[in-house]
Design an enzyme around this catalytic site. Sequence first.
Site, short mmCIF file in Angstrom:
data_model
loop_
_atom_site.label_atom_id
_atom_site.label_comp_id
_atom_site.label_asym_id
_atom_site.label_seq_id
_atom_site.Cartn_x
_atom_site.Cartn_y
_atom_site.Cartn_z
N VAL A 36 2.01 -45.11 16.56
CA VAL A 36 1.22 -44.69 15.39
C VAL A 36 1.51 -45.58 14.19
CG1 VAL A 36 0.91 -42.84 13.70
CG2 VAL A 36 0.95 -42.31 16.14
N ARG A 48 0.19 -16.07 19.22
CA ARG A 48 -0.29 -14.70 19.00
C ARG A 48 0.86 -13.73 18.82
NH1 ARG A 48 -4.67 -12.77 23.18
NH2 ARG A 48 -5.63 -14.59 22.22
N GLY A 189 -3.13 -20.63 41.94
CA GLY A 189 -3.21 -20.80 40.49
C GLY A 189 -4.37 -21.66 40.03
N LYS A 207 -19.34 -28.22 29.56
CA LYS A 207 -18.97 -29.63 29.63
C LYS A 207 -20.20 -30.52 29.74
CE LYS A 207 -14.50 -28.50 31.71
NZ LYS A 207 -13.69 -28.48 32.94
#
Length: 430
Positions: A36, A48, A189, A207
Amino acid sequence: MVRTRPLKVALLGCGVVGSQVARLMTTHADDLAARVGAPVELAGIAVRRAGRPREGVPEALVTTDAAGLVSREDVDVVVEVIGGIEPARKLITAAFEAGASVVTANKALLAEDGPTLHAFAEKHQADLYFEAAVAGAIPLLRPLRESLAGDTVNRVLGIVNGTTNFILDRMESTGVSYGEALAEATALGYAEADPTADVEGFDAAAKAAILAGIAFHTRVRLEEVHREGITEVTAGDIASARRMGCTVKLLAICERAPDGRSVTARVHPAMIPLSHPLASVREAYNAVFVEAESAGRLMFYGPGAGGAPTASAVLGDVVAACRNKLGGARGPGESAYAQLPVSPMGQVTTRYHISLDVADKPGVLAQVALSFAEHGVSIDTVRQQGKDGEASLVIVTHEATDAALGATVQALRRLDTVRDVASTMRVEGE
């Protein structure tokens, strides 16, 4: 020389993707600073519920005050990986108003309200990056937005949902039913407890809207994307495809009309030849095939989901946004100058595979062929098998509009000799 003023990144969400973003920012801090041109630090992580142990995440950075975090004056970039429409939309717009750039993986929000987000970014002279929103780790949007900016993209054809690709791949490779393949995907999963967004094509449609908008410089709303899922795909469809030298994939297809005056965006299962590059995409992988006038055919392939792969794409955007902050520059914004109309699915032409259960007696094929002819649908091939007074017809058409094929199917269902229209599926590719 690396500048010493740190750039601050606020992270919204610390789930599968967010936790990996936090991990990579911590473990690769020196590399990120070198790339950077200044140190890049986490300013805070909004969750949350606080108090839950999160491996590798500094507890002092965790907060439940997401609104307060994105509004901090020292935050340069906000990373949103919480998903959904709200509160993500309010938090992103608040981040822009506070002067921060935004990196998001939220395809649902971008597909539903992308123009609003782009407008906020433009108004506040900030960046909006979303490489991870479409194909996980696969670098796809940046090549479309930047590398192909001087070209004309005519078609984007892709497998953009790993769950459905895994299910269809298992149905083909092992012969199991849709239900059995879904159960396996859930156990591994790959599928959520509620798989509706994946198997009914909602995820892929969002998408497709994003891809079409970028490829054709046109705003494409989610409701303008034709959507069909894979829940009706049967073992018989898979077997029919195999006999044709094809395989079945859930495809997102974005096309420019031959005259260049309109575009279409659609998601549906389709048979594609085994010779097509997308046919070899197995398991939960994604791949997108891009056709451009000058560049020709390009294919982008890789893992389309998962914590670390998606975090890789997010961090790539973070680096770009931070570089722009340091240089006082901006990345590419929304390009919707073409404003091409989006044609409805009924006007799309494609080939079709139709399977019929019919009475096994003379004249049936002639009746069926007449129904196709009356609606302007030309037949390419017919395969017929019969036994004990029952028969099956498998017909592959030449290109026809979706509206014409739909009218043909309705006419076939009115024939006394047709017991059932067992399935219809589009055929894509050469």
